[in-house]
Design an enzyme around this catalytic site. Structure first.
Site, PDB file in Angstrom:
ATOM      1  N   PRO A 101      20.378  57.282  57.030  1.00 16.07           N
ATOM      2  CA  PRO A 101      21.766  57.050  56.660  1.00 16.07           C
ATOM      3  C   PRO A 101      22.216  58.096  55.638  1.00 16.07           C
ATOM      4  O   PRO A 101      21.429  58.520  54.780  1.00 16.07           O
ATOM      5  CB  PRO A 101      21.746  55.644  56.059  1.00 16.07           C
ATOM      6  CG  PRO A 101      20.344  55.420  55.631  1.00 16.07           C
ATOM      7  CD  PRO A 101      19.494  56.223  56.566  1.00 16.07           C
ATOM      8  N   HIS A 102      23.463  58.514  55.753  1.00 13.17           N
ATOM      9  CA  HIS A 102      23.950  59.561  54.860  1.00 13.17           C
ATOM     10  C   HIS A 102      25.463  59.510  54.770  1.00 13.17           C
ATOM     11  O   HIS A 102      26.128  58.899  55.601  1.00 13.17           O
ATOM     12  CB  HIS A 102      23.508  60.945  55.351  1.00 13.17           C
ATOM     13  CG  HIS A 102      23.965  61.264  56.733  1.00 13.17           C
ATOM     14  ND1 HIS A 102      23.297  60.819  57.855  1.00 13.17           N
ATOM     15  CD2 HIS A 102      25.034  61.940  57.189  1.00 13.17           C
ATOM     16  CE1 HIS A 102      23.925  61.235  58.938  1.00 13.17           C
ATOM     17  NE2 HIS A 102      24.992  61.920  58.558  1.00 13.17           N
ATOM     18  N   GLY A 103      25.974  60.168  53.738  1.00 11.12           N
ATOM     19  CA  GLY A 103      27.411  60.254  53.568  1.00 11.12           C
ATOM     20  C   GLY A 103      27.762  61.208  52.447  1.00 11.12           C
ATOM     21  O   GLY A 103      26.914  61.556  51.627  1.00 11.12           O
TER      22      GLY A 103
END
Length: 155
Positions: free
Chosen positions: A65-67
């Site tokens: 997960p990333h952002g």
């Protein structure tokens, strides 16, 4: 920038117990509280928005997960081994046991993509994933990342 340098022992959760991916993401971001305290909500929002576009469960028991979040000025990472694995809507339909979370500033798109690529290449190794699963402590996991990166760079 090396992956293991992004991971402090306080950001590695060797036996995280959660029931779903939202809870896992929030706990990983909470482990970054000292670094992103004022931007924690922005980080959660950025990662969950990215997750709503397409699951970051990349298969082989792994999710990344990333952002890119408002209010932070550099890249941060956290890692967890889930016990037990959870349903994550991964592309192969299998539960996820390892999660590597990456959050970066909105202004550093190039670095963000470069770090995601490096994380993906490292964790694509079945033997490395197995080594991480065998680790019992945050220190062992951080040391495993460091060793894997050193070997990877020599190749």
């Amino acid at each position: 920038m090396k992956i293991h340098e992004l991971l402090g022992e306080e950001n590695i959760l060797p036996q995280l117990q959660v029931s779903n991916k939202q809870e896992a993401i929030k706990k990983l971001i909470n482990s970054l509280s000292l670094q992103v305290d004022n931007a924690k909500k922005s980080c959660v929002k950025a990662v969950l928005e990215r997750e709503s576009i397409m699951s970051t469960g990349v298969g082989k028991g792994l999710a990344i997960p990333h952002g890119k979040a408002k209010g932070i000025d550099k890249t941060y990472a956290a890692f967890a081994k889930l016990d037990p694995p959870i349903e994550y809507d991964a592309i192969d339909g299998e539960p996820v046991q390892l999660i590597f979370l990456l959050v970066g500033p909105e202004s550093q798109n190039s670095l963000h993509i470069k770090m995601l690529s490096r994380i993906s290449r490292l964790l694509n190794s079945a033997s490395f994933r197995e080594r991480l699963i065998q680790c019992q402590s945050s220190k062992e996991m951080r040391d495993a990342f460091k060793l894997e990166e050193e070997q990877f760079i020599r190749i």
